[in-house]
Design an enzyme around this catalytic site. Sequence first.
Site, PDB file in Angstrom:
ATOM      1  N   GLU A 117       3.893   5.246 -19.777  1.00 39.62           N
ATOM      2  CA  GLU A 117       4.338   5.826 -18.507  1.00 39.62           C
ATOM      3  C   GLU A 117       5.849   5.701 -18.409  1.00 39.62           C
ATOM      4  OE1 GLU A 117       2.077   4.249 -15.196  1.00 39.62           O
ATOM      5  OE2 GLU A 117       0.199   4.676 -16.204  1.00 39.62           O
ATOM      6  N   HIS A 240       6.612   8.481  -5.620  1.00 42.74           N
ATOM      7  CA  HIS A 240       6.059   8.918  -6.913  1.00 42.74           C
ATOM      8  C   HIS A 240       6.479  10.370  -7.129  1.00 42.74           C
ATOM      9  CE1 HIS A 240       3.418   9.738 -10.232  1.00 42.74           C
ATOM     10  NE2 HIS A 240       3.025   8.470 -10.253  1.00 42.74           N
ATOM     11  N   ARG A 291      10.827   5.934 -12.270  1.00 50.92           N
ATOM     12  CA  ARG A 291      10.403   6.774 -11.151  1.00 50.92           C
ATOM     13  C   ARG A 291      11.490   7.152 -10.155  1.00 50.92           C
ATOM     14  NH1 ARG A 291       4.721   4.220  -9.638  1.00 50.92           N
ATOM     15  NH2 ARG A 291       3.945   4.967 -11.626  1.00 50.92           N
ATOM     16  N   HIS A 351       4.914   6.091  -2.244  1.00 53.80           N
ATOM     17  CA  HIS A 351       3.862   5.568  -3.130  1.00 53.80           C
ATOM     18  C   HIS A 351       3.708   4.053  -3.063  1.00 53.80           C
ATOM     19  CE1 HIS A 351       1.293   5.580  -6.655  1.00 53.80           C
ATOM     20  NE2 HIS A 351       2.118   4.781  -7.325  1.00 53.80           N
ATOM     21  N   ARG A 386       9.850  -0.456  -8.840  1.00 53.13           N
ATOM     22  CA  ARG A 386       8.790  -1.019  -9.690  1.00 53.13           C
ATOM     23  C   ARG A 386       8.580  -0.195 -10.955  1.00 53.13           C
ATOM     24  NH1 ARG A 386       3.071   0.072  -9.989  1.00 53.13           N
ATOM     25  NH2 ARG A 386       3.362   1.619  -8.343  1.00 53.13           N
TER      26      ARG A 386
HETATM   27  P1  FAD Z   1      -4.834  -2.932  -1.980  1.00 51.76           P
HETATM   28  O1  FAD Z   1      -5.552  -2.581  -3.198  1.00 51.76           O
HETATM   29  O2  FAD Z   1      -4.187  -1.830  -1.244  1.00 51.76           O
HETATM   30  O3  FAD Z   1      -5.857  -3.657  -1.006  1.00 51.76           O
HETATM   31  C1  FAD Z   1      -5.494  -3.975   0.315  1.00 51.76           C
HETATM   32  C2  FAD Z   1      -6.744  -4.315   1.088  1.00 51.76           C
HETATM   33  O4  FAD Z   1      -6.430  -4.872   2.342  1.00 51.76           O
HETATM   34  C3  FAD Z   1      -7.629  -3.104   1.382  1.00 51.76           C
HETATM   35  O5  FAD Z   1      -8.950  -3.495   1.163  1.00 51.76           O
HETATM   36  C4  FAD Z   1      -7.388  -2.849   2.861  1.00 51.76           C
HETATM   37  O6  FAD Z   1      -8.444  -2.215   3.519  1.00 51.76           O
HETATM   38  C5  FAD Z   1      -7.224  -4.290   3.354  1.00 51.76           C
HETATM   39  N1  FAD Z   1      -6.515  -4.421   4.625  1.00 51.76           N
HETATM   40  C6  FAD Z   1      -5.299  -3.935   4.959  1.00 51.76           C
HETATM   41  N2  FAD Z   1      -4.983  -4.310   6.213  1.00 51.76           N
HETATM   42  C7  FAD Z   1      -6.014  -5.049   6.678  1.00 51.76           C
HETATM   43  C8  FAD Z   1      -6.279  -5.704   7.909  1.00 51.76           C
HETATM   44  N3  FAD Z   1      -5.429  -5.661   8.933  1.00 51.76           N
HETATM   45  N4  FAD Z   1      -7.444  -6.381   8.039  1.00 51.76           N
HETATM   46  C9  FAD Z   1      -8.350  -6.419   7.023  1.00 51.76           C
HETATM   47  N5  FAD Z   1      -8.145  -5.792   5.847  1.00 51.76           N
HETATM   48  C10 FAD Z   1      -6.999  -5.133   5.671  1.00 51.76           C
HETATM   49  N6  FAD Z   1      -0.513   0.495  -9.760  1.00 51.76           N
HETATM   50  C11 FAD Z   1      -0.641   0.211 -11.071  1.00 51.76           C
HETATM   51  O7  FAD Z   1      -0.295  -0.891 -11.504  1.00 51.76           O
HETATM   52  N7  FAD Z   1      -1.188   1.141 -11.907  1.00 51.76           N
HETATM   53  C12 FAD Z   1      -1.598   2.367 -11.490  1.00 51.76           C
HETATM   54  O8  FAD Z   1      -2.084   3.153 -12.280  1.00 51.76           O
HETATM   55  C13 FAD Z   1      -1.448   2.682 -10.130  1.00 51.76           C
HETATM   56  N8  FAD Z   1      -1.815   3.899  -9.656  1.00 51.76           N
HETATM   57  C14 FAD Z   1      -1.779   4.125  -8.307  1.00 51.76           C
HETATM   58  C15 FAD Z   1      -2.260   5.343  -7.813  1.00 51.76           C
HETATM   59  C16 FAD Z   1      -2.310   5.568  -6.453  1.00 51.76           C
HETATM   60  C17 FAD Z   1      -2.837   6.874  -5.922  1.00 51.76           C
HETATM   61  C18 FAD Z   1      -1.853   4.565  -5.562  1.00 51.76           C
HETATM   62  C19 FAD Z   1      -1.908   4.788  -4.084  1.00 51.76           C
HETATM   63  C20 FAD Z   1      -1.340   3.374  -6.052  1.00 51.76           C
HETATM   64  C21 FAD Z   1      -1.292   3.151  -7.419  1.00 51.76           C
HETATM   65  N9  FAD Z   1      -0.798   1.953  -7.940  1.00 51.76           N
HETATM   66  C22 FAD Z   1      -0.912   1.695  -9.280  1.00 51.76           C
HETATM   67  C23 FAD Z   1      -0.381   0.874  -7.055  1.00 51.76           C
HETATM   68  C24 FAD Z   1      -1.522  -0.139  -6.957  1.00 51.76           C
HETATM   69  O9  FAD Z   1      -2.744   0.550  -6.898  1.00 51.76           O
HETATM   70  C25 FAD Z   1      -1.393  -1.030  -5.742  1.00 51.76           C
HETATM   71  O10 FAD Z   1      -0.094  -1.496  -5.604  1.00 51.76           O
HETATM   72  C26 FAD Z   1      -2.325  -2.226  -5.886  1.00 51.76           C
HETATM   73  O11 FAD Z   1      -3.624  -1.784  -6.142  1.00 51.76           O
HETATM   74  C27 FAD Z   1      -2.271  -3.076  -4.643  1.00 51.76           C
HETATM   75  O12 FAD Z   1      -3.317  -4.012  -4.694  1.00 51.76           O
HETATM   76  P2  FAD Z   1      -3.516  -5.012  -3.476  1.00 51.76           P
HETATM   77  O13 FAD Z   1      -4.736  -5.795  -3.782  1.00 51.76           O
HETATM   78  O14 FAD Z   1      -2.263  -5.718  -3.222  1.00 51.76           O
HETATM   79  O15 FAD Z   1      -3.742  -4.051  -2.222  1.00 51.76           O
HETATM   80  C1  SIN Z   2       0.328   6.670 -11.903  1.00 56.66           C
HETATM   81  O1  SIN Z   2      -0.761   6.721 -12.461  1.00 56.66           O
HETATM   82  O2  SIN Z   2       1.227   7.507 -12.074  1.00 56.66           O
HETATM   83  C2  SIN Z   2       0.603   5.542 -10.971  1.00 56.66           C
HETATM   84  C3  SIN Z   2       0.994   4.367 -11.740  1.00 56.66           C
HETATM   85  C4  SIN Z   2       1.619   3.318 -10.864  1.00 56.66           C
HETATM   86  O3  SIN Z   2       1.856   3.528  -9.677  1.00 56.66           O
HETATM   87  O4  SIN Z   2       1.915   2.252 -11.401  1.00 56.66           O
END
Ligand code: FAD
Ligand code: SIN
Length: 538
Positions: A117, A240, A291, A351, A386
């Site tokens: 990537e 993004h 990015r 993003h 990032r």
């Molecule tokens: P999240 O996975 O967002 O989980 C947060 C949780 O908290 C959710 O369950 C939510 O409902 C809960 N929550 C929030 N507020 C409250 C509240 N007040 N009370 C109770 N629950 C609450 N990163 C990569 O490394 N590789 C990738 O390929 C990649 N692709 C991506 C593609 C997309 C479309 C997106 C949007 C992001 C992508 N990212 C990627 C970024 C990555 O997915 C996130 O940064 C990462 O998954 C965050 O994980 P987390 O556990 O911190 O939060």
């Molecule tokens: C993507 O698949 O382009 C998202 C990857 C990331 O946010 O790290």
Amino acid sequence: MTDFLVIGSGIAGLSFAIKAAKFGTVTVITKGNLLESNTAWAQGGISAVLPEGLRDPDDDCAKHIADTLDAGAGLCHEDAVRIIVGEGAETILELVTWGTEFDRDEHDEERYSLGKEGGHSERRILHAKDTTGREIATSLIETAKEHPNITLLEGHYAIDLITTGKLGSVTDDRILGAYVLETATGEVKTMESPRVILATGGCGKTYLYTTNPDSATGDGLAMSWRVGASIANMEFIQFHPTCFYNPAATGPEARSFLVSEAVRGEGAVLVNDEGHEFVNDHDPRGSLAPRDIVARAIDTEIKRTGASCVFLDVSPLGEHFAERFPFIHETLLSFGHNALEKPIPVVPAAHYQCGGVVTDLQGKTTIRGLYAVGEVACTGLHGANRLASNSLLEGNVMARRALAEIMRLYPPGKEVPPGPEIPEWESGNAAPPDELVNIYHAWDELRRTMQDYVSIVRTDNRLRRAAYRLKNLRREVKEFYWGHTVTPDILELRNLVATASIIIDSALLRKESRGSHHTLDYPEKEERFDQDTVLRRF
Ligand code: FAD
Ligand code: SIN
């Protein structure tokens, strides 16, 4: 009382819960269903340098570290980068043990297929086709469900953190638990725990166009702010570069469907409507530059030509595109676009929050017993921008490190001093005095303001305009909605307004351009700003 209260069911929260369950009772609350998280939407994959023999022979941790530092534009904390990148192989092993199935190399089943990537000098992204997040999330949920020590509560919305500081102590600020709204009944519960793990993810929904699902409303950040935790680097909102642009669709959602950076990693290129690979004019790495650079190049190109979008040409992949990226291909077909026949129209969208609640490398915030892990936290890994696929990695590594620290400092069973009595949540019984529809108008106003004035390219003037509008919205939330019956919409509006204000205040403080913060008033990077922007509410 639970030994560990985990708020959020993405990779950070569930990784923590599964590990902590060996040592005590764990309650995981999540505001929607378990699969509603940014994690479940991740496409490209998770970056990791695997042990020799499994990794690309040209790759090593030093290169992954160098790529992360380079993308972060001089603001990464080198110790954070070394530690988190260094634990990549362990993370993959752990996820595989929990049931995650990453794609294997088509020529050698013993090895994983490694993708590339933007900003990565080598192939080091493990993936499950283009739905890596769903694969990881599902395996974590299944593993967590099997553990008798873990209670998973869906539809439980954390409203506010409860700390001794908030209850009046000036000498001993520590966590006591959280007020939580059970959305099905409207009841607000007091959930007590001396160990709270905030894993609430990011704040993409502060913008009109975002790749993030509806749950990403900055709740954890806003809750931490309200109890006086330190917050850093929130000016660095990553856009993004490649989200599907679909003018035929009415809602903003269709405009924000992500087309993974991994597609460019496999050979697709960004072109303008004349077929020119314009990103090459900005960076020798072209479409695979980090990015912030690619998103800014697109923004410049769109402004220069007056076009609505640019294009992602997947023809260099041929039929391989549909095989390697079936989810993206099929989703685009459902929008009426066949990427095998025509380049994909794309625009950037909000993003990822590169900043967050300040933690050390053990996940500790500035409030005792409160840990922040994953996208909500600012460990120093990402700096000003990032590196792709480093987020899932950070979520898992920091969960492991946070647990180790809690077990060192306050393991379950160790006596904690009794706190003051926690008052019950006080909620007015009346419905909001204003018509409910105005809440949606306020949401819309906020997200448009952020999109128009606090986007990829900023100026002080625009930021000040946004700050002015936000001030009015803040007052409105306080006067009209707060103190009445709480609903998820009111709570999210309150948190979005707080988060957006923090983004704007942080951006106004950084009088330079760096990474994901670019302002026409101060277009150069300046050494005197080689430091985090740290804010705290007093
Ligand atoms: P999240 O996975 O967002 O989980 C947060 C949780 O908290 C959710 O369950 C939510 O409902 C809960 N929550 C929030 N507020 C409250 C509240 N007040 N009370 C109770 N629950 C609450 N990163 C990569 O490394 N590789 C990738 O390929 C990649 N692709 C991506 C593609 C997309 C479309 C997106 C949007 C992001 C992508 N990212 C990627 C970024 C990555 O997915 C996130 O940064 C990462 O998954 C965050 O994980 P987390 O556990 O911190 O939060
Ligand atoms: C993507 O698949 O382009 C998202 C990857 C990331 O946010 O790290």
